[in-house]
Design an enzyme around this catalytic site. Structure first.
Site, short mmCIF file in Angstrom:
data_model
loop_
_atom_site.label_atom_id
_atom_site.label_comp_id
_atom_site.label_asym_id
_atom_site.label_seq_id
_atom_site.Cartn_x
_atom_site.Cartn_y
_atom_site.Cartn_z
N ASP A 80 42.76 25.48 48.79
CA ASP A 80 43.36 26.32 47.73
C ASP A 80 44.64 26.93 48.26
O ASP A 80 44.97 26.85 49.45
CB ASP A 80 42.36 27.41 47.30
N LYS A 81 45.36 27.57 47.33
CA LYS A 81 46.59 28.30 47.66
C LYS A 81 46.43 29.73 47.15
O LYS A 81 45.79 29.95 46.13
CB LYS A 81 47.75 27.62 46.94
N SER A 183 41.59 42.22 52.08
CA SER A 183 41.36 42.18 50.64
C SER A 183 41.62 40.76 50.09
O SER A 183 40.78 40.17 49.41
CB SER A 183 42.27 43.20 49.97
N LYS A 188 39.36 34.97 48.91
CA LYS A 188 39.64 33.53 49.06
C LYS A 188 38.55 32.84 49.87
O LYS A 188 38.11 31.75 49.54
CB LYS A 188 41.01 33.32 49.71
N1 URA Z 1 46.40 41.83 46.43
C1 URA Z 1 45.09 41.98 46.78
O1 URA Z 1 44.25 41.20 46.33
N2 URA Z 1 44.74 42.97 47.61
C2 URA Z 1 45.63 43.84 48.14
O2 URA Z 1 45.24 44.70 48.90
C3 URA Z 1 46.98 43.70 47.77
C4 URA Z 1 47.35 42.67 46.91
#
Ligand code: URA
Length: 437
Positions: A80-81, A183, A188
């Site tokens: 994935d990307k 995060s 992912k």
């Molecule tokens: N996108 C995310 O999923 N988490 C973050 O902390 C910042 C951007």
């Protein structure tokens, strides 16, 4: 361990053990730690950071806070990307079918718009009938049989991140590289990927505007993802102007279909999409030679296999069976389509891209609050790239609006965002760097 002792340790800049991190994350998920404790921990990390080892531990603990998908039985490399987000960034819509056409499986779990940046899921929701939240069984079937599926994050993937991010969002602790890394990667990696390519944007429309900050983020993301066992590389790509000539939802889907059929291709969008496709083929092991990977990606686009896969994916997920040939009928159109005219002759210089994204949000194409409904029909098309020669009165773009007042507000923003100067700016490469493990 008591949550307050865990927070104290990070406050005093000591190294946290993986088990302690896992215990705290369990507390986030089962709500045995409070929002105040999550926020204190986030602020301690904001100031004292996390080591690579701690960031890997946080990523894995958040990944394991919910379901982790498995792809056993599917005889293709699963890749994935992830993009850190931009304006006119509809790359995923073309990239997933191109890479699938080359033999990989692409389970693309996408997000909704965040701030001024658009979300792939909101774009796909412009397609009538398209199920962006299918069950895991249908998701798997489509990846297996069609090759790719673009869907939204289900509730059971990385639930700890959902709560943690919600607290960070209202406590000024989003902008921490280890927290952003954990995060993004927890979500992912919960998709059970074999490999991953990151598109980390820099420039005025990017979440991390400064090039050096974006490079630091890309380097940390690549290090941590590989440390967590998923082969990952990153491209640093330019978001100092919208990537596609369209920004919005239905207008970006239209732009993507026209890209796939060859009816219209924005050159910078093409460069970024094909560079990411080649990168995904190499990182997933479909191709070992980058030049072959690039040729294979282009061939899948040019010979029509990618557009056919896109059409099949849309139908398999509930959309029309003839979406590619009938998109003009299916995609919503705004009642008012008016040009924004250049106020002087010259060259389009810099584009304050964030403002273009904000104009789309204000038109109704993004959300002001989490619960807002998206207006899929509104947006901007025909955005001129930096360097274009214009005469006074030439259209800089077309605004698709619900009414005159909203058109006028967007027009004012775009006039400020588009600087027209006497000299053409130096052309900037779309792909600035590649970060490997
Ligand atoms: N996108 C995310 O999923 N988490 C973050 O902390 C910042 C951007």
């Amino acid at each position: 361990m008591l949550a307050q002792e865990f927070i104290r340790k990070k406050r005093d800049d000591a190294e946290l053990a993986a088990e302690e991190i896992a215990e705290f994350v369990t507390g986030i998920t089962d709500e045995s730690v409070t929002d105040a404790q999550i926020s204190a921990f986030a602020m301690a990390v904001f100031f004292n950071s996390l080591s690579s080892r701690e960031t890997v531990a946080l990523t894995l603990a958040m990944r394991d806070s919910g379901a982790v998908l498995e792809w056993q039985g599917i005889e293709k490399p699963i890749v994935d990307k992830h993009s850190t987000g931009g304006v006119g960034d509809n790359v995923s819509l073309m990239l997933a079918p191109i890479v699938a056409a080359c033999g990989a499986g692409v389970p693309m779990i996408s997000g909704r718009g965040l701030g001024h940046t658009g979300g792939t899921l909101d774009k796909m929701d412009s397609i009538p009938g398209y199920m962006s939240q299918p069950g895991n069984q249908l998701f798997r079937k489509v990846v297996d049989e069609v090759g790719c599926a673009i869907i939204g994050q289900t509730r059971d993937l990385a639930p700890a991140d959902k709560r943690f991010y919600g607290v960070r969002d209202v406590t000024a602790t989003v902008e921490s590289i280890p927290l952003i890394t954990a995060s993004i990667l927890s979500k992912k990696l919960a998709a059970g990927l074999g490999s991953l390519v990151l598109d980390v944007k820099f420039g005025s429309g990017a979440f991390m505007a400064a090039y050096e900050d974006a490079k630091d983020l890309a380097t940390t993301l690549v290090r941590v993802a590989n440390g967590a066992g998923t082969k990952t590389t990153a491209l640093l790509t330019d978001m100092d102007q919208p990537l596609a000539s369209a920004a919005g939802n239905a207008v970006e889907v239209r732009n993507a279909v026209e890209f796939l059929t060859g009816a219209h291709r924005d050159p910078r969008l093409e460069a970024v999409t094909l560079a990411l496709a080649a990168e995904m083929l190499v990182v997933s092991g479909v191709e070992s030679d980058p030049a072959n990977a690039a040729a294979k990606s282009r061939a899948a686009l040019e010979d029509g296999r990618a557009v056919e896969i896109f059409d099949r994916m849309v139908h398999a997920l509930g959309g029309p069976s003839d979406f590619v040939s009938g998109y003009d009928r299916y995609l919503a159109k705004a009642p008012l389509v008016n040009p924004v005219l250049a106020s002087r002759s010259g060259h389009v210089g810099s584009v304050e891209t964030r403002s273009v994204g904000v104009a789309v949000v204000e038109l109704g194409g993004g959300r002001r609050t989490r619960s807002d409904e998206i207006d899929h029909a509104v947006g901007i098309t025909g955005l001129l790239p930096a360097g274009t020669r214009v005469e006074k009165g030439d259209p800089l773009c077309m605004v698709h609006a619900r009414n005159e007042a909203e058109f006028e507000a967007a027009r004012e923003r775009i006039m400020v965002a588009y600087a027209i100067g006497d000299e053409a700016p130096e052309p900037a490469p779309s792909v600035a760097d590649r970060i490997t493990g």
